[in-house]
Scaffold this motif. Structure first.
Motif, PDB file in Angstrom:
ATOM      1  N   TYR A 127      -9.352   1.552   6.788  1.00 37.94           N
ATOM      2  CA  TYR A 127      -8.727   1.816   5.487  1.00 37.94           C
ATOM      3  C   TYR A 127      -9.748   1.551   4.372  1.00 37.94           C
ATOM      4  O   TYR A 127     -10.397   0.508   4.358  1.00 37.94           O
ATOM      5  CB  TYR A 127      -7.493   0.923   5.328  1.00 37.94           C
ATOM      6  N   CYS A 178      -5.807   0.227  -2.289  1.00 36.47           N
ATOM      7  CA  CYS A 178      -4.721  -0.546  -2.910  1.00 36.47           C
ATOM      8  C   CYS A 178      -4.995  -2.052  -2.975  1.00 36.47           C
ATOM      9  O   CYS A 178      -4.109  -2.829  -3.334  1.00 36.47           O
ATOM     10  CB  CYS A 178      -3.401  -0.288  -2.179  1.00 36.47           C
ATOM     11  N   CYS A 218       0.851  -1.192   0.000  1.00 34.46           N
ATOM     12  CA  CYS A 218       0.000   0.000   0.000  1.00 34.46           C
ATOM     13  C   CYS A 218       0.883   1.237   0.000  1.00 34.46           C
ATOM     14  O   CYS A 218       1.716   1.406   0.881  1.00 34.46           O
ATOM     15  CB  CYS A 218      -0.905  -0.004   1.224  1.00 34.46           C
ATOM     16  N   ALA A 219       0.701   2.063  -1.016  1.00 29.54           N
ATOM     17  CA  ALA A 219       1.527   3.268  -1.136  1.00 29.54           C
ATOM     18  C   ALA A 219       0.760   4.515  -0.742  1.00 29.54           C
ATOM     19  O   ALA A 219       1.221   5.626  -0.978  1.00 29.54           O
ATOM     20  CB  ALA A 219       2.048   3.385  -2.565  1.00 29.54           C
ATOM     21  N   CYS A 220      -0.428   4.338  -0.166  1.00 28.21           N
ATOM     22  CA  CYS A 220      -1.217   5.510   0.225  1.00 28.21           C
ATOM     23  C   CYS A 220      -0.439   6.324   1.260  1.00 28.21           C
ATOM     24  O   CYS A 220       0.127   5.762   2.194  1.00 28.21           O
ATOM     25  CB  CYS A 220      -2.547   5.092   0.843  1.00 28.21           C
TER      26      CYS A 220
HETATM   27 ZN    ZN Z   1      -2.882   2.246  -0.452  1.00 26.01          ZN
END
Ligand code: ZN
Length: 298
Positions: A148, A152, A125-127
């Motif tokens: 969440y 992603c 997850c790159a959030c």
């Molecule tokens: Zn993410």
């Protein structure tokens, strides 16, 4: 990813630790001084280990290198000994499951991460914090982690291309809508809805620190803990951990969540309430017995 394939085992059909000799644990984080709330919980853990004729393990939960301080680790042990609590395994006395410091157990956590990755339970997850702050999900009361929104989840098939968790956050895919239920030995029947009471939670941080949920599940299993005694503020975390336990095919321990200690005004004793740290009370001349009497405030 078809969730019914991942979660085809019934929660009540999994193996448990019930038939094993009692093993409990004291697992404080050295991020501050212990207060009365800790004293009550750890005293309960000590008493239950004594009553169970079992073993008590001291585990130093110094996972977070930024917040953990060796001076606090020393203070925790001194303060618990002053209270009269004794343990049979730990960083100071050794034991068959050493090391008992989480900062020295990275390989155990990596192994759990690999097994979860291979089982299709994780996604990168790159959030950013900002992405999450602007999403619709609000933090639920009593739990500081917002649900969440699942942005992603589409990256789940990418997970197998990663050889190491380093550099990105990793989330555990929860089975939306499933009720996670368990019988707590103190608080009674508990149930939480995955996807509503909690969402896909982080199991590994981008700065290469395993998350609390993953580390305690891996350690409790590796150290053959049969009963977990801790504060009732962690009831919802137990639901998350039960999902990890099932995904890793580990035996389910018993749970005993202690009532949270409140002062005479009904306010929960927070960790940073220095006036009520064990250290302060001791310096003021209070005896261990007097400190433990405060555990019965309601
Ligand atoms: Zn993410």
């Amino acid at each position: 990813m078809n969730q019914s394939v991942l979660y085809n085992r019934r929660m009540d059909a999994v193996p448990t630790t019930r038939h094993l000799p009692y093993r409990g644990r004291l697992a404080p984080s050295p991020t501050g001084l212990l207060h009365i709330g800790h004293a009550c919980t750890f005293w309960t853990a000590y008493q239950r280990a004594l009553e169970g004729g079992g073993t008590l393990v001291f585990r130093n939960e110094d996972l977070d290198p930024q917040r953990s301080k060796p001076a606090f680790a020393r203070a925790m042990m001194e303060d618990l000994r002053w209270l009269g609590i004794r343990w049979q395994e730990g960083p100071d006395v050794g034991g068959p499951f050493a090391p008992y410091e989480q900062s020295l157990r990275h390989e155990h956590y990596l192994d759990a991460w690999r097994r979860l990755r291979d089982g299709g339970f994780l996604y990168p997850c790159a959030c950013s914090r900002k992405d999450l702050a602007t999403s619709a999900a609000a933090p639920h009361e009593g739990d500081d982690e917002p649900v969440y929104p699942g942005r992603c989840r589409t990256r789940i098939d990418e997970a197998k291309t990663y050889r190491s968790p380093h550099g990105v956050n990793w989330r555990f895919l929860v089975p939306d809508g499933e009720t996670i239920a368990f019988d707590d030995l103190r608080q009674g029947r508990q149930q939480f809805a995955a996807g509503r009471d909690f969402g896909d939670f982080v199991v590994w941080r981008r700065d290469d620190v395993p998350a609390y949920q993953l580390a305690v599940v891996a350690d409790d299993a590796a150290m053959e803990i049969t009963e977990i005694v801790r504060g009732a503020d962690l009831l919802k975390s137990t639901a998350r951990q039960l999902l990890l336990i099932r995904a890793l095919a580990l035996p389910v321990p018993a749970y005993y969540h202690c009532d949270l200690v409140r002062d005479e005004g009904g306010t929960r004793l927070a960790k940073r309430h220095d006036a009520l740290s064990l250290r302060t009370l001791r310096e003021q001349g209070h005896s261990p017995r007097h400190v433990l009497e405060k555990c019965h405030w309601r």
